[in-house]
Scaffold this active site. Structure first.
Site, PDB file in Angstrom:
ATOM      1  N   ASN A 387       1.007  -1.385   0.125  1.00  0.00           N
ATOM      2  CA  ASN A 387       0.228   0.023   0.070  1.00  0.00           C
ATOM      3  C   ASN A 387       0.268   1.268   0.444  1.00  0.00           C
ATOM      4  OD1 ASN A 387      -1.731   1.959   0.646  1.00  0.00           O
ATOM      5  ND2 ASN A 387      -2.906   1.080   2.110  1.00  0.00           N
ATOM      6  N   ASP A 388       1.356   1.230   1.258  1.00  0.00           N
ATOM      7  CA  ASP A 388       2.282   2.723   0.955  1.00  0.00           C
ATOM      8  C   ASP A 388       3.036   3.216   0.326  1.00  0.00           C
ATOM      9  OD1 ASP A 388       0.817   3.605   3.384  1.00  0.00           O
ATOM     10  OD2 ASP A 388       2.167   2.569   4.876  1.00  0.00           O
ATOM     11  N   VAL A 389       4.310   1.566  -0.278  1.00  0.00           N
ATOM     12  CA  VAL A 389       5.168   1.590  -1.042  1.00  0.00           C
ATOM     13  C   VAL A 389       4.821   2.441  -2.479  1.00  0.00           C
ATOM     14  CG1 VAL A 389       6.655  -0.099  -0.148  1.00  0.00           C
ATOM     15  CG2 VAL A 389       5.551  -0.191  -1.569  1.00  0.00           C
ATOM     16  N   SER A 428       1.241   3.202   7.227  1.00  0.00           N
ATOM     17  CA  SER A 428       2.183   4.667   8.419  1.00  0.00           C
ATOM     18  C   SER A 428       0.711   5.674   8.690  1.00  0.00           C
ATOM     19  CB  SER A 428       2.050   5.417   7.017  1.00  0.00           C
ATOM     20  OG  SER A 428       1.457   5.583   6.169  1.00  0.00           O
TER      21      SER A 428
END
Lengths: 460, 105
Positions: A387-389, A428
């Site tokens: 997700n965050d990446v 995050s």
């Protein structure tokens, strides 16, 4: 003679690491490492002072049996916790060796009980200190990775101040120990260092674990170094320095992958707090939802697909089903590649091992800077458990906690398929605007189940 | 005696810094795909600390130091066998791949 054999052993260890520059040479590297270790052990057993062979061999066999049993049984998805557990043992072993040297300095020719050389005492206590921190820090990291302890960062008031104070106390204790050589103070150093190890890892959250695991890897090397200095043993010093450097570089690569300094990661507390504030303003936006059949249709009609795996794939053990999906697509003449973000998973290289386990050829698995410029020419990005990446906010939103983090540019491909369990934010705590884009299709469900369903639709 | 031990320390320090530099260059040459096996190998070789444990366990008879040494030997052995074996397992998976692709080609 002993010095030369130890030197050969140290050189073999260097070759062992050198071998890892390519998968082809890596197996030979591992064999070099094993030979180096055998030479080191047998050389030491030849020492005149070493007489109790039976006990030592019994100890080696017991340890070896336990180690082999665990290493052969462990699931590849559980690698990060295994590595953490192993680090803790190195730390503990360092403490025991230091204690042994303290109780029987004659065996190591560093003086007599009560009048050990000052330099040896300093080196011994530093080795003990690092060893004990490695031990407790790794135990806690193991707990967090295994899920026995919550992966959420635990923060409290004056945390860093307390850690700094404890560190000063340890320095004071080491000075006291060097002066009066008391066993009580030795064990106090051990206990206080163990406490510090816990406190250092406690504020660090689950997805920062790649950094922590690398850092503990580094510590275990420095601990070996400390013992090496105590015993004036070059082999231990060289090996410790190699391991220490290796862990330090990995920590650096990992924190760079998150655009954060190592200090920032170590101070911890990232994630967790922002969860509530970030996701609210997007609650009324529309998300396009799809199912396995839609995904199969989209991919079947593409020329090229890039698969972006993340920790979620590891949790769902979806790597085999994913590879099966990739194989079918390849048979259809579609180009299938895998893109790995440096911090995907819970330890450095975690995704590569899982994909290798599922028989994905390593030539198809590419690093961020190798593949990132190919996304604009790619039709479908298949994001599974990451997700965050992939969050473009890292490039555009200066207020975002992940701003500046290098990301995989999946948004530049023609369409994006997102396999996710729910709309929950990533680690995050930042909402991903990609979910709401027109060319994004969300595939809700378990990653493994989803891949299996897509495989069914593809072969139907 | 003092001069001698400080000399030994300086030699140790020399070895230490040179090894750090070697480690720096060798580790940067490791391909990112093999970072997990790298951790496995470094974990195994850092257990070379077993050398110290064997020395402590060496003398005949039983005293505190010997018991600590034997515990150290057990702990380090778990790591040595475990570390090398798990690395072997990881690397052999990377190996299979190459063969398979070559066969396909």
């Amino acid at each position: 003679m002993v010095a030369i054999l130890y030197l050969i052993s140290a050189l073999l260890f260097i070759f062992a690491l050198r071998g890892l520059s390519h998968p082809e040479s890596s197996r030979m590297g591992n064999i070099f490492g094993i030979i180096g270790m055998i030479i080191a052990v047998f050389t030491t057993l030849m020492f005149k002072s070493v007489l109790s062979y039976y006990e030592i061999w019994a100890a080696i066999l017991i340890g070896g049996a336990i180690g082999s049993f665990i290493a052969l049984r462990i699931e590849m998805t559980a690698l990060p916790q295994l590595v953490a557990a192993f680090h803790s043992l190195v730390g503990l072993a360092a403490v025991f060796v230091a204690a042994a040297a303290f109780y029987d300095p004659v065996a190591f020719s560093i003086g007599k009980v009560g009048s050990i050389k000052t330099a040896s005492l300093v080196e011994m206590s530093i080795g003990t200190f690092i060893g004990a921190i490695t031990f407790s820090g790794s135990v806690l990291a193991f707990g967090k990775l295994q899920g026995t302890i919550s992966g959420k960062p635990i923060v409290f008031k004056f945390q860093h101040l307390i850690n700094a104070l404890i560190f000063l106390i340890i320095i004071f204790l080491i000075i006291l120990f060097v002066i009066n050589q008391s066993p009580t103070i030795f064990w106090t150093i051990v206990i206080v260092s163990i406490l510090l190890g816990f406190l250092v890892v406690i504020p660090i959250g689950g997805a920062d674990m790649p950094v922590v695991v690398s850092m503990l890897n580094s510590y275990s090397g420095w601990a070996a170094c400390g013992i090496g200095f105590t015993l004036s043993n070059n082999l231990l010093i060289i090996t410790g320095a190699l391991v220490g450097a290796s862990g330090a570089i990995l920590s650096y690569i990992m924190s760079k992958g998150m655009n954060r300094s190592i200090i920032n990661v170590v101070l911890g507390g990232f994630g967790g707090e922002q969860d509530t504030s970030a996701s609210k303003d997007n609650s009324d936006k529309i998300v396009k939802q799809g199912n396995a059949e839609d995904a199969a249709y989209i991919m079947k009609n593409a020329d090229s697909v890039i698969i972006v795996p993340g920790y979620g794939m590891a949790v769902a053990q979806a790597q085999h089903a994913l590879r099966e999906m990739g194989d079918i697509l390849k048979k259809e003449g579609i180009e299938v590649r895998y893109a790995i973000h440096p911090v995907a998973g819970r330890m450095p290289g975690h995704m590569n091992v899982l994909l290798a386990e599922a028989n994905v050829p390593y030539e198809e698995v590419l690093e961020l800077d190798e593949i990132n410029h190919d996304f604009p020419m790619t039709e479908v990005s298949f994001v599974i458990g990451a997700n965050d990446v992939t969050n473009p906010a890292a490039k555009t939103d200066e207020t975002s906690p992940i701003f500046g983090m290098p990301i995989l540019d999946v948004e530049k491909s023609q369409s994006v398929l997102f396999v996710k369990r729910s709309m929950a934010t990533g680690y995050s705590g930042v909402d991903n605007e990609l979910f709401y884009r027109d060319n994004t299709t969300m595939l809700f469900g378990d990653a493994k189940k989803m891949c299996e369903d897509i495989v069914k639709s593809l072969s139907a | 005696m003092e001069a001698h031990s400080s000399e030994v320390f300086v030699i140790g320090l020399t070895v230490f810094f040179l090894a750090c530099i070697i480690g720096y260059y060798v580790v940067w040459s490791v391909t990112p795909a093999l970072h997990s096996p790298l951790m496995g190998v470094t974990n195994a070789i850092s257990s070379v600390i077993i050398v110290g444990a064997i020395l402590a366990a060496g003398p005949q008879g039983f005293d505190t130091s010997k018991i600590f040494g034997l515990i150290g030997v057990v702990l380090a052995s778990v790591n040595i066998f475990g570390g090398f074996l798990v690395t072997y397992r990881m690397l052999s998976m990377f190996k299979k791949k190459t063969k398979k692709t070559k066969e396909k080609e």
